[in-house]
Design an enzyme around this catalytic site. Structure first.
Site, PDB file in Angstrom:
ATOM      1  CG  ASP A 192      -1.978   1.107   1.087  1.00  0.00           C
ATOM      2  OD1 ASP A 192      -2.942   0.894   0.332  1.00  0.00           O
ATOM      3  OD2 ASP A 192      -1.805   2.195   1.674  1.00  0.00           O
ATOM      4  CB  SER A 193       1.854   3.598  -2.292  1.00  0.00           C
ATOM      5  OG  SER A 193       2.648   2.486  -2.609  1.00  0.00           O
TER       6      SER A 193
END
Ligand SMILES: Nc1nc2c(ncn2[C@H]2C[C@H](O)[C@@H](COP(=O)(O)OP(=O)(O)OP(=O)(O)O)O2)c(=O)[nH]1
Length: 219
Positions: A85-86
């Site tokens: 996840d970013s």
């Protein structure tokens, strides 16, 4: 989620990328890795709301872990599962995908000429069987990059947003697409900006006795 997947019966420890991200998929493909894909379908906002007040690094690691766990449950076992996840942190605020042109324009008007930090969380679930040397381990880490944005003109912002590219990427920018000219500098592993740090993946795989070269496709 797509139908449950099971790994090839060959000896390769098959990596399962628990992500719908084209950028992450392309990163692994360009690195020559063999892997399957099974995106997670999670309510990320609800997960973060339940978790309460977390630092940006903690948020991306939590979501990466939730994605890896959900995808592990959806597969039929035997994989090394990777969730990611970013998010972009700027002035202490965490920003994800703009989703709309208006939000992307407003985002860029606040980003231009400034420096933010792109955090990418990575989580591994070693779901291989014991005979495949599975460890059952589940762990992760975050890779963060400092990003300095160019001083875009209003015309450049409107032209970039009109391409649609910024709408569905963390922070509303890419370094390997039409957004490239608008990113002045990146410190740290640039792959982490795209959403999947290859040197970090190498270290995570080494924790469970897998050399990244063992995952290379036989092209
Ligand atoms: N190609 C590319 N993609 C980027 C860049 N920066 C951010 N992204 C993309 C990667 C991810 O697809 C997305 C970050 O959002 P998420 O981490 O929530 O992943 P996404 O929802 O796309 O897929 P997932 O939740 O993993 O199924 O933004 C970049 O510089 N280049």
């Amino acid at each position: 989620m797509d139908d449950a997947l099971t790994p090839e019966t060959d000896s390769l420890p098959l990596l399962l990328l628990g992500s719908a991200s084209p950028g992450r998929r392309d990163t692994l493909e360009r690195a020559g890795l063999e892997f399957d894909v099974l995106p997670a379908d999670l309510d990320e906002e609800a997960i973060l709301a339940r978790a309460g007040d977390l630092e940006p690094v903690e948020q991306v690691l939590l979501l990466a872990r939730e994605k890896a766990s959900a995808v592990t449950a959806a597969s039929e076992g035997g994989y090394v599962v990777l969730g990611c996840d970013s998010m972009l942190e700027i002035d202490g605020e965490v920003v994800g995908k703009p989703h709309t042109a208006e939000a992307a324009i407003e985002r860029w008007r606040s980003l231009r000429g400034r420096t933010g930090v792109l955090h990418s969380g990575h989580w591994i679930v070693d779901d291989r069987d014991a005979e495949d040397e599975g460890t059952g381990a589940t762990f992760g880490a975050t890779a963060s990059c400092e990003i300095t944005f160019a001083q875009l003109s209003d015309e450049e912002i409107e032209a970039y947003v009109a391409t649609g590219e910024p709408l569905e990427v963390a922070g509303g920018f890419t370094i390997d697409g039409r957004g490239g000219p608008f990113v002045e500098s990146v410190t740290g592993d640039p792959h982490a900006v795209v959403g999947l740090s290859l040197p970090l993946l190498r270290r995570l795989l080494a924790e469970i006795g897998i050399g990244v070269h063992e995952l290379w496709r036989e092209d």
